[in-house]
Design an enzyme around this catalytic site. Sequence first.
Site, PDB file in Angstrom:
ATOM      1  N   ASP A   9       0.718  -1.187  -0.077  1.00 13.18           N
ATOM      2  CA  ASP A   9       0.058  -0.019   0.022  1.00 13.18           C
ATOM      3  C   ASP A   9       0.715   1.370   0.032  1.00 13.18           C
ATOM      4  OD1 ASP A   9      -2.592   1.589   0.494  1.00 13.18           O
ATOM      5  OD2 ASP A   9      -1.638   2.003   2.622  1.00 13.18           O
ATOM      6  N   ASP A  11      -0.287   5.196   0.776  1.00 15.69           N
ATOM      7  CA  ASP A  11      -0.407   6.089   1.716  1.00 15.69           C
ATOM      8  C   ASP A  11      -0.807   5.520   3.091  1.00 15.69           C
ATOM      9  OD1 ASP A  11      -1.122   9.056  -0.011  1.00 15.69           O
ATOM     10  OD2 ASP A  11      -2.089   7.167  -0.983  1.00 15.69           O
ATOM     11  N   ASP A 170      -1.999  -1.158   5.754  1.00 15.57           N
ATOM     12  CA  ASP A 170      -2.119  -0.602   7.023  1.00 15.57           C
ATOM     13  C   ASP A 170      -3.535  -0.397   7.444  1.00 15.57           C
ATOM     14  OD1 ASP A 170      -3.002   1.085   5.163  1.00 15.57           O
ATOM     15  OD2 ASP A 170      -2.344   3.011   6.117  1.00 15.57           O
TER      16      ASP A 170
END
Length: 220
Positions: A9, A11, A170
Amino acid sequence: MPLRSATFDLDGTLVDSIPDLAAACHAMLAELGQPPRTDGDVHRFVGKGMAVLVERCLTWDAAPEASLLEAGIASFRRHYADINGRASTVYPGVVEGLEAFRALGLPLGVVTNKPAAFTSPLLERMGLAGYFEVVIAGDTLAFKKPRPEPLLHACALLATEPGLNLHVGDSLNDIESARAAGCPVICVPYGYNEGRPVDSADCDALVSDLVAAARWAAGA
């Protein structure tokens, strides 16, 4: 069987982009004469792509009218294109972790819900673009995470099987996408999770940073 590839991922996993995303949201809301949002609001709103971020910023008692949402997306695009990467920073351990992943001989990819127009410029400005053979953005396909298609597409381009591709993220978006695609998934605890922190019970491991993620991959 040992892992054959890894995807990440963007961001909240590789880059802390909230300062720029929040600045663009503030500018968009001011331009449209809408009530302001806090940086904390923006932090909670990030996760499902640009259009959802804008819609969440514009939603109070009811969802915004279509014309306002369209104007908001156009305004946000303009402001974010101007500042994307200006105040963003690479998280500690990311460069070292990516180097460690590369030392394992694994081809690497990015799978993000950020539009392509902003993804590649951010990776370039952060000095991370050279680590990745594949970049799947939020508008590369018709579907975004948490759907499995972006990860499946990345695996196809990396010439690997989903079960041999480690995804590092995240949020629950990453976990759900990886589970649906059949990829093992581990998470960092410091990113953007829409107010729902990831739990070690939801993923294969919760690691402190990408250096720890590479150690986990080496032993997988």
